[in-house]
Design a protein around this motif. Sequence first.
Motif, short mmCIF file in Angstrom:
data_model
loop_
_atom_site.label_atom_id
_atom_site.label_comp_id
_atom_site.label_asym_id
_atom_site.label_seq_id
_atom_site.Cartn_x
_atom_site.Cartn_y
_atom_site.Cartn_z
N CYS A 1 -9.73 35.74 -42.87
CA CYS A 1 -8.33 35.46 -42.53
C CYS A 1 -8.09 35.89 -41.09
CB CYS A 1 -7.40 36.20 -43.49
SG CYS A 1 -7.53 35.62 -45.20
N ALA A 2 -8.40 34.98 -40.17
CA ALA A 2 -8.26 35.31 -38.75
C ALA A 2 -6.82 35.66 -38.41
CB ALA A 2 -8.75 34.15 -37.89
N PHE A 3 -5.86 35.01 -39.06
CA PHE A 3 -4.44 35.25 -38.79
C PHE A 3 -4.04 36.69 -39.11
CE2 PHE A 3 -4.67 33.89 -43.20
CZ PHE A 3 -3.85 34.81 -43.85
N ALA A 4 -4.79 37.34 -40.02
CA ALA A 4 -4.49 38.72 -40.43
C ALA A 4 -5.32 39.74 -39.66
CB ALA A 4 -4.73 38.88 -41.92
N GLY A 5 -6.11 39.27 -38.70
CA GLY A 5 -6.89 40.19 -37.88
C GLY A 5 -8.29 40.46 -38.39
N ASP A 6 -8.73 39.74 -39.43
CA ASP A 6 -10.10 39.94 -39.92
C ASP A 6 -11.09 39.66 -38.80
OD1 ASP A 6 -9.00 40.40 -42.38
OD2 ASP A 6 -9.80 38.58 -43.33
N PRO A 7 -12.12 40.49 -38.64
CA PRO A 7 -13.15 40.19 -37.64
C PRO A 7 -13.92 38.93 -38.02
CG PRO A 7 -13.78 42.08 -38.98
CD PRO A 7 -12.37 41.75 -39.35
N ILE A 8 -14.31 38.17 -37.03
CA ILE A 8 -15.08 36.95 -37.26
C ILE A 8 -16.55 37.27 -36.99
CG2 ILE A 8 -15.36 34.52 -36.66
CD1 ILE A 8 -12.50 34.56 -35.59
N GLU B 1 -0.51 33.02 -27.14
CA GLU B 1 0.38 34.16 -26.91
C GLU B 1 1.11 34.53 -28.19
OE1 GLU B 1 4.15 35.41 -24.03
OE2 GLU B 1 2.76 33.83 -23.39
N ARG B 2 1.62 33.53 -28.91
CA ARG B 2 2.31 33.80 -30.18
C ARG B 2 1.33 34.12 -31.30
NH1 ARG B 2 5.38 30.28 -33.10
NH2 ARG B 2 4.21 28.48 -32.34
N HIS B 3 0.13 33.58 -31.20
CA HIS B 3 -0.88 33.76 -32.24
C HIS B 3 -2.20 34.19 -31.58
CE1 HIS B 3 1.81 31.84 -35.16
NE2 HIS B 3 2.06 30.94 -34.23
N PRO B 4 -2.32 35.46 -31.24
CA PRO B 4 -3.49 35.93 -30.47
C PRO B 4 -4.82 35.68 -31.17
CG PRO B 4 -1.75 37.60 -30.50
CD PRO B 4 -1.33 36.53 -31.46
N HIS B 5 -4.81 35.54 -32.49
CA HIS B 5 -6.09 35.33 -33.18
C HIS B 5 -6.75 34.02 -32.75
CE1 HIS B 5 -3.53 32.84 -35.85
NE2 HIS B 5 -4.64 32.20 -36.15
N LEU B 6 -5.96 33.08 -32.25
CA LEU B 6 -6.55 31.80 -31.86
C LEU B 6 -7.56 31.97 -30.73
CD1 LEU B 6 -3.47 29.38 -31.96
CD2 LEU B 6 -5.27 29.69 -33.68
N ILE C 1 -15.68 30.38 -43.90
CA ILE C 1 -14.42 29.65 -43.76
C ILE C 1 -13.49 30.51 -42.92
CG2 ILE C 1 -12.44 28.67 -44.96
CD1 ILE C 1 -14.26 28.35 -47.43
N VAL C 2 -12.97 29.95 -41.84
CA VAL C 2 -12.03 30.65 -40.97
C VAL C 2 -10.64 30.10 -41.24
CG1 VAL C 2 -11.38 31.23 -38.60
CG2 VAL C 2 -13.80 31.02 -39.21
N GLN C 3 -9.75 30.94 -41.76
CA GLN C 3 -8.39 30.52 -42.09
C GLN C 3 -7.44 30.99 -41.00
OE1 GLN C 3 -7.20 31.38 -46.12
NE2 GLN C 3 -5.08 30.76 -45.78
N ASN C 4 -6.74 30.04 -40.39
CA ASN C 4 -5.84 30.33 -39.26
C ASN C 4 -4.40 30.59 -39.65
OD1 ASN C 4 -7.45 30.09 -36.79
ND2 ASN C 4 -7.84 28.00 -37.48
N ASP C 5 -4.04 30.24 -40.89
CA ASP C 5 -2.64 30.27 -41.30
C ASP C 5 -2.62 30.62 -42.79
OD1 ASP C 5 -0.08 29.34 -42.33
OD2 ASP C 5 0.17 28.15 -40.51
N PRO C 6 -1.77 31.57 -43.20
CA PRO C 6 -1.75 31.94 -44.62
C PRO C 6 -1.37 30.78 -45.54
CG PRO C 6 0.13 32.90 -43.45
CD PRO C 6 -0.79 32.36 -42.42
N ASN C 7 -0.71 29.76 -45.00
CA ASN C 7 -0.28 28.62 -45.80
C ASN C 7 -1.21 27.41 -45.69
OD1 ASN C 7 2.19 29.88 -46.75
ND2 ASN C 7 2.94 29.67 -44.65
#
Length: 228
Positions: A31-38, A60-65, A4-10
Amino acid sequence: MFLIVQNDPNCPAGMLNQVLEEARVPYRTVCAFAGDPIPDPSGLTAAVVLGGEMGAHDTERHPHLARVIAFMREAVAAGLPLLGICLGGQLLSHACGGTVSSPSPHGEHGIHHVDLNAAGAADPLFAGVGNPFVTFQLHNDSFTTPPGATLLASSPACPAQTFRLPGRIYGVQFHPEVDRSIVDLWDGFFSPRAEHLSGFIAAEETFNAASRTILANFVSLSLSPAQP
């Protein structure tokens, strides 16, 4: 391993966790938003990419995307069973050559009905699901069906609700994973506070029946042998 890839903590996995646990499928949330490796797709059995308040182009605002998009392209190339939900579906469309409009004239908030076309009614993702079926929607952006994909569902406001790429690769615009706690959380992000929860509770029984079936169908598809 089911990823499961989570893009947003909420935007957590909600009902998906319950479906996986009931099916006794081992899973891991990144938690991709937190920098976890995929992880590399080659070591996975399937993946679900969740939603988020950001847009598919907000790299740009969310580089994990950018990392999530790269992962999805690799997953599609490898034929990994994949489900993109809301933002996840938009990212999948974008990764595969579709168009994501932000903002879009096809936005939807709250409980809505989705209609299956003939291909959708015959697709195993929707086996046992009524037509139309009840969904929860919360999107201002929308995707087009990418090249090579088959449109499976639409709604009166949004012409592309679900598409399937060859193999077991799906993008959906609606949220089959949400529960009361998630909808209540999201209502609080509006000013003044939104009132989607009351409508959700009123439709909860029919929503849960359709959504659990869709999620369980995807889990079952992801574990079955690939079809030629």
